[in-house]
Design a protein around this motif. Structure first.
Motif, PDB file in Angstrom:
ATOM      1  N   ASN A  73       0.809  -1.222   0.000  1.00  0.00           N
ATOM      2  CA  ASN A  73       0.000   0.000   0.000  1.00  0.00           C
ATOM      3  C   ASN A  73       0.843   1.274   0.000  1.00  0.00           C
ATOM      4  N   THR A  94      -4.697   3.775   2.043  1.00  0.00           N
ATOM      5  CA  THR A  94      -5.549   2.880   2.802  1.00  0.00           C
ATOM      6  C   THR A  94      -6.660   2.466   1.850  1.00  0.00           C
ATOM      7  N   GLU A  95      -6.861   1.168   1.733  1.00  0.00           N
ATOM      8  CA  GLU A  95      -7.863   0.651   0.801  1.00  0.00           C
ATOM      9  C   GLU A  95      -8.938  -0.132   1.545  1.00  0.00           C
ATOM     10  N   GLU A  96     -10.118  -0.085   0.957  1.00  0.00           N
ATOM     11  CA  GLU A  96     -11.236  -0.865   1.473  1.00  0.00           C
ATOM     12  C   GLU A  96     -12.103  -1.254   0.287  1.00  0.00           C
ATOM     13  N   GLU A 102      -8.072   6.558   1.665  1.00  0.00           N
ATOM     14  CA  GLU A 102      -7.204   7.659   2.096  1.00  0.00           C
ATOM     15  C   GLU A 102      -5.856   7.503   1.414  1.00  0.00           C
TER      16      GLU A 102
END
Length: 109
Positions: A73, A94-96, A102
């Motif tokens: 990341n 930041t991944e989802e 973010e």
């Protein structure tokens, strides 16, 4: 392909819409690296605002991104402002759910 690699590809293509589509609806993009060369940081919250920011960058000549190294990341890369001005940066995402929620960028020395 990682979201960060897709982001780099879209920015190199000058495709602000494609780049912004990688971010969640309420994502935060916070690029503090321009401070290293006396410019204001680039901050946007939400996919629409991020796309507007990227569209302005592309309209002003885009971003020349070189020396990209992605590890999970995090991404270390150079932003070439002019031939004499290169900002070495580190970005952390930041991944989802496959989208960037973010993305924080800082200049590295």
């Amino acid at each position: 392909m990682s979201a960060l690699q897709s982001y780099v590809d879209a920015m190199r293509e000058g495709n602000a819409q494609k780049a912004a589509a990688l971010f969640s609806e309420d994502a935060l993009f916070n690029d503090e690296a321009p401070r290293a060369v006396g410019m204001d940081p680039l901050v946007a919250r939400g996919r629409e605002a991020i796309q507007e920011l990227f569209s302005r960058l592309v309209a002003n000549g885009g971003l020349r991104i070189e020396s990209v190294c992605i590890c999970r990341n995090a991404m270390r890369y150079d932003v070439v402002v002019t031939e004499d001005m290169v900002v070495k940066t580190l970005g952390v995402a930041t991944e989802e759910g496959g989208l960037i929620t973010e993305y924080q960028v800082r200049a590295v020395i």
